[in-house]
Design an enzyme around this catalytic site. Structure first.
Site, mmCIF file in Angstrom:
data_model
loop_
_atom_site.group_PDB
_atom_site.id
_atom_site.type_symbol
_atom_site.label_atom_id
_atom_site.label_comp_id
_atom_site.label_asym_id
_atom_site.label_seq_id
_atom_site.Cartn_x
_atom_site.Cartn_y
_atom_site.Cartn_z
ATOM 1 N N GLY A 39 -20.424 -51.024 57.555
ATOM 2 C CA GLY A 39 -21.473 -51.957 57.189
ATOM 3 C C GLY A 39 -22.478 -51.353 56.233
ATOM 4 C CB ILE A 40 -25.638 -52.583 54.960
ATOM 5 C CG1 ILE A 40 -26.516 -52.172 53.783
ATOM 6 C CG2 ILE A 40 -26.458 -53.151 56.099
ATOM 7 C CD1 ILE A 40 -27.196 -53.347 53.109
ATOM 8 N N GLY A 41 -26.237 -49.484 55.436
ATOM 9 C CA GLY A 41 -27.050 -48.440 56.031
ATOM 10 C C GLY A 41 -26.697 -47.098 55.443
ATOM 11 C CB ALA A 42 -28.569 -43.910 55.524
ATOM 12 C CD GLU B 167 -19.591 -58.252 61.809
ATOM 13 O OE1 GLU B 167 -18.951 -58.443 62.860
ATOM 14 O OE2 GLU B 167 -20.724 -57.745 61.771
ATOM 15 N N GLY C 211 -20.031 -56.834 65.797
ATOM 16 C CA GLY C 211 -18.602 -56.646 65.607
ATOM 17 C C GLY C 211 -18.081 -55.333 66.144
#
Length: 402
Positions: free
Chosen positions: A195-198, A218, A310
């Protein structure tokens, strides 16, 4: 039918399903909120700014910033792959509000947010409810399950507005270290979910030298575009996702791009379909992992913070994939809470368990296939912060893991 007639047709205290994440149809939601005294607002990962007043009952199976800590919140625990079943059974919607492109050739596109919306639309059509679309020329045209026949929409309201974009952020040293360790364990030809994030961004950027990678996820952000441009992705295989968020450059890239197939949640999050991908590699995070390799990614002090999301779907799917791996990647020390994220025993409800590997900036703890004592030893020796290792050894003994 016009908007006011559609709203007037709703029953008392209706359930209104609204696109969440980064695609809230703010204009039509505002008009509905001005008209209805009382309603149930169902949205996944609702952002800050959604209606929050007496008379509005927020409902969700994944809590976003707009619903977090709301005293009226109705949280319905569910794996995301099962949310469509909720709409069919326990939580039938009376109205669905979506954010779409303007129509073309008898269709609109849901653009950056497909997710559970097709299932909600199907459920509301079965029960005689209404579908209201805010059409926006700023919304990119995406394909797959994003395409919606205009005949399924009762009211269209034209309201152009800029879409939110992901802020540009740098990857900190710990996240870069974690991401590098995960990326080292991903081989050519693997399928990746992140997903998104560092940490996910660092992982994905660490894969630019790989070849033949596939994306089944996802959601995705600009890191997938970076892999595409680096030649790391297998261009004969579509990029499969359910929603996306990123820069204006990413939005322009996905607009009309048939390489990107937006699929409904029942598809992207189906453990059975996830498992069919070769060497499926799932990268998720958690708030805590205990010495039994149980992860809490959902609650803080027993209060719901997010939800299953998810994570459970993808961990199970990845573990059943031939050559698959399921990573829980997190910092060993929580900077805000100022405490270890590796704990003796989680005292919150468990989100997931039995991952392949737990990775922190300290190292990688191998989990699956080891007995419970070795799992605990791996977590203390390789994942925990050095300042708590002695205490964790003592706790492991007390738990019968020594």
């Amino acid at each position: 039918m016009d908007l006011q007639s559609a709203i007037a047709s709703l029953p008392l205290n209706p359930r209104v399903v609204v696109g969440g994440n980064h695609a809230v149809p703010w204009h039509v939601l505002g008009l509905l909120d001005e008209t209805l005294d009382e309603y149930r607002l169902w949205s996944l990962n609702a952002p800050a700014g959604i209606p929050d007043r007496e008379g509005v009952t927020p409902e969700t199976s994944f809590v976003g910033a707009g619903m977090r800590r709301n005293p009226r919140l109705s949280y319905v625990p569910s794996r995301l792959s099962m949310v469509p079943t909720l709409f069919e059974t326990r939580l039938p919607p009376d109205a669905v509000l979506v954010h779409t492109t303007p129509p073309r050739d008898g269709k609109v596109s849901l653009g950056v947010e497909v997710n559970v919306l097709p299932a909600a639309i199907e459920a509301v059509r079965r029960t005689g409810g209404v579908v209201i679309a805010q059409t926006n020329s700023e919304m990119p045209w995406t394909v797959g399950d994003a395409l919606l026949d205009v005949d399924l929409v009762d009211v269209m309201v034209d309201a152009d507005a800029p879409l939110p974009h992901a802020p540009v952020s740098s990857v900190d040293e710990d996240s870069a270290t974690i991401g590098r360790q995960v990326a080292e364990r991903v081989s050519d030809g693997a399928t990746v979910q992140a997903g998104i994030g560092a940490v996910p961004d660092a992982t994905m950027h660490g894969l630019v030298g790989r070849r033949g990678l596939r994306i089944w996820t996802e959601m995705f952000s600009d890191s997938v575009l970076a892999l595409e441009r680096a030649g790391a992705l297998d261009r004969s295989v579509p990029i499969t996702a359910s929603f996306l968020f990123g820069s204006p450059e990413l939005m322009a890239w996905v607009d009309g791009n048939t390489r990107v197939e937006m699929r409904r949640t029942e598809v992207t999050n189906s453990p059975a379909l996830i498992a069919r991908n070769p060497a499926m590699t799932s990268v998720n995070t958690a708030l805590q992992v205990d010495l039994f390799a149980q992860a809490n990614a959902s609650r803080i002090n027993t209060r719901i913070h997010s939800g299953f999301g998810g994570q459970t779907d993808f961990i199970v799917g990845a573990m059943h994939s031939l050559g698959g791996q399921a990573f829980i990647a997190l910092r060993s020390w929580h900077p805000k809470a100022d405490c270890s994220t590796i704990v003796p025993l989680v005292d919150e409800p468990v989100t997931s368990f039995q991952m392949t590997t737990v990775v922190t900036e300290q190292g990688a703890a191998e989990i699956f296939g080891h007995d419970q004592r070795e799992q605990a030893r791996q977590l203390v020796a390789h994942a925990a912060h050095p300042s708590v290792r002695e205490e964790l050894w003592e706790e492991a003994e007390a738990l019968g893991l020594g």
